[in-house]
Write a protein that holds these residues in place. Sequence first.
Motif, mmCIF file in Angstrom:
data_model
loop_
_atom_site.group_PDB
_atom_site.id
_atom_site.type_symbol
_atom_site.label_atom_id
_atom_site.label_comp_id
_atom_site.label_asym_id
_atom_site.label_seq_id
_atom_site.Cartn_x
_atom_site.Cartn_y
_atom_site.Cartn_z
ATOM 1 N N ILE A 84 7.579 6.434 -2.828
ATOM 2 C CA ILE A 84 8.283 7.164 -1.762
ATOM 3 C C ILE A 84 7.286 7.769 -0.776
ATOM 4 O O ILE A 84 7.455 7.667 0.444
ATOM 5 C CB ILE A 84 9.190 8.258 -2.370
ATOM 6 C CG1 ILE A 84 10.360 7.621 -3.120
ATOM 7 C CG2 ILE A 84 9.714 9.204 -1.277
ATOM 8 C CD1 ILE A 84 11.155 8.589 -3.971
ATOM 9 N N PHE A 85 6.215 8.361 -1.311
ATOM 10 C CA PHE A 85 5.217 8.987 -0.434
ATOM 11 C C PHE A 85 4.484 7.938 0.400
ATOM 12 O O PHE A 85 4.134 8.188 1.562
ATOM 13 C CB PHE A 85 4.229 9.818 -1.249
ATOM 14 C CG PHE A 85 3.394 10.752 -0.415
ATOM 15 C CD1 PHE A 85 3.994 11.723 0.383
ATOM 16 C CD2 PHE A 85 2.015 10.667 -0.407
ATOM 17 C CE1 PHE A 85 3.240 12.581 1.170
ATOM 18 C CE2 PHE A 85 1.241 11.520 0.371
ATOM 19 C CZ PHE A 85 1.856 12.473 1.157
ATOM 20 N N SER A 86 4.263 6.764 -0.175
ATOM 21 C CA SER A 86 3.621 5.679 0.575
ATOM 22 C C SER A 86 4.488 5.257 1.759
ATOM 23 O O SER A 86 3.982 5.019 2.862
ATOM 24 C CB SER A 86 3.368 4.473 -0.340
ATOM 25 O OG SER A 86 2.450 4.804 -1.360
ATOM 26 N N ILE A 87 5.800 5.177 1.538
ATOM 27 C CA ILE A 87 6.733 4.823 2.613
ATOM 28 C C ILE A 87 6.714 5.900 3.705
ATOM 29 O O ILE A 87 6.703 5.594 4.901
ATOM 30 C CB ILE A 87 8.158 4.636 2.056
ATOM 31 C CG1 ILE A 87 8.200 3.406 1.137
ATOM 32 C CG2 ILE A 87 9.180 4.482 3.193
ATOM 33 C CD1 ILE A 87 9.468 3.292 0.322
ATOM 34 N N ILE A 88 6.688 7.165 3.276
ATOM 35 C CA ILE A 88 6.619 8.280 4.225
ATOM 36 C C ILE A 88 5.342 8.183 5.064
ATOM 37 O O ILE A 88 5.365 8.376 6.289
ATOM 38 C CB ILE A 88 6.683 9.633 3.488
ATOM 39 C CG1 ILE A 88 8.080 9.856 2.901
ATOM 40 C CG2 ILE A 88 6.306 10.786 4.426
ATOM 41 C CD1 ILE A 88 8.171 11.021 1.943
ATOM 42 N N LEU A 89 4.223 7.870 4.421
ATOM 43 C CA LEU A 89 2.951 7.743 5.139
ATOM 44 C C LEU A 89 2.991 6.603 6.151
ATOM 45 O O LEU A 89 2.431 6.712 7.251
ATOM 46 C CB LEU A 89 1.809 7.531 4.147
ATOM 47 C CG LEU A 89 1.423 8.758 3.310
ATOM 48 C CD1 LEU A 89 0.449 8.359 2.209
ATOM 49 C CD2 LEU A 89 0.828 9.860 4.169
ATOM 50 N N LEU A 90 3.657 5.523 5.805
ATOM 51 C CA LEU A 90 3.818 4.404 6.748
ATOM 52 C C LEU A 90 4.600 4.847 7.986
ATOM 53 O O LEU A 90 4.267 4.467 9.110
ATOM 54 C CB LEU A 90 4.530 3.234 6.061
ATOM 55 C CG LEU A 90 3.671 2.371 5.138
ATOM 56 C CD1 LEU A 90 4.541 1.400 4.357
ATOM 57 C CD2 LEU A 90 2.604 1.613 5.932
ATOM 58 N N ILE A 91 5.625 5.659 7.764
ATOM 59 C CA ILE A 91 6.413 6.197 8.883
ATOM 60 C C ILE A 91 5.538 7.085 9.766
ATOM 61 O O ILE A 91 5.582 6.999 11.001
ATOM 62 C CB ILE A 91 7.642 6.979 8.370
ATOM 63 C CG1 ILE A 91 8.617 6.034 7.664
ATOM 64 C CG2 ILE A 91 8.352 7.702 9.523
ATOM 65 C CD1 ILE A 91 9.719 6.745 6.900
ATOM 66 N N VAL A 92 4.724 7.927 9.122
ATOM 67 C CA VAL A 92 3.815 8.814 9.867
ATOM 68 C C VAL A 92 2.857 7.995 10.726
ATOM 69 O O VAL A 92 2.661 8.277 11.918
ATOM 70 C CB VAL A 92 3.024 9.723 8.897
ATOM 71 C CG1 VAL A 92 1.898 10.454 9.636
ATOM 72 C CG2 VAL A 92 3.952 10.736 8.235
ATOM 73 N N ILE A 93 2.267 6.957 10.145
ATOM 74 C CA ILE A 93 1.299 6.124 10.853
ATOM 75 C C ILE A 93 1.948 5.352 12.002
ATOM 76 O O ILE A 93 1.352 5.166 13.063
ATOM 77 C CB ILE A 93 0.608 5.156 9.859
ATOM 78 C CG1 ILE A 93 -0.279 5.935 8.894
ATOM 79 C CG2 ILE A 93 -0.220 4.108 10.603
ATOM 80 C CD1 ILE A 93 -0.724 5.140 7.680
#
Length: 198
Positions: free
Chosen positions: A80-89
């Motif tokens: 979930i956090f990896s997906i969130i980081l992708l959104i941030v990037i």
Amino acid sequence: MLKSISYIFHPVFMPLLGVLFYFTKSPRFIPQAVIETKLVSLTILTVVLPLLSILLLKMLGKVNSINLPQAKERILPLIIFSIILLIVIKRIITPYDFIELYYFFVAILASTMSTLMLNILNFKSSIHMMAICGVCMFFIGLSIHFSINILMSLAIIFFIMGAVATSRLSLKAHNYPELLIGCATGVIPQLILIPNWL
């Protein structure tokens, strides 16, 4: 006291700490409205959303505790956090506006993915150490990049790193190899990507 250290310096707060440090130390002119917008967006995405996700997973019985004591329990939260980081990037921090922060978050994503792989292999590296050591490496990179003296900031963050490591050991949440691997997964991606913006 030691337990509170683990909560105060929880990994979800570390990306925001790096961003705050960047905005306070950057010599570039950044409009206050832009800073506030980025901070609000990042607080929601990197702090509020991950915490709510863990609470939801606990309610659904996917994890036993918000502390995620077992390696297998950490897999879903890390995804979930990896997906969130992708959104941030992709949406919040772009290389065209803030190249330093962009690679900071790319490195965090790499660290998170590395930790995810380790947990899939049933090795529980320290996410606390990954987060705080990664931020420390970013601080060092910024001091070189902007040619600024941040010895006091570095002294404080090294003290925090020691306190976090002591806390994790005292609470028997991790052993020495798990702390060292956690530190390495935080530092190495930052170290590799720093030349892209130095």
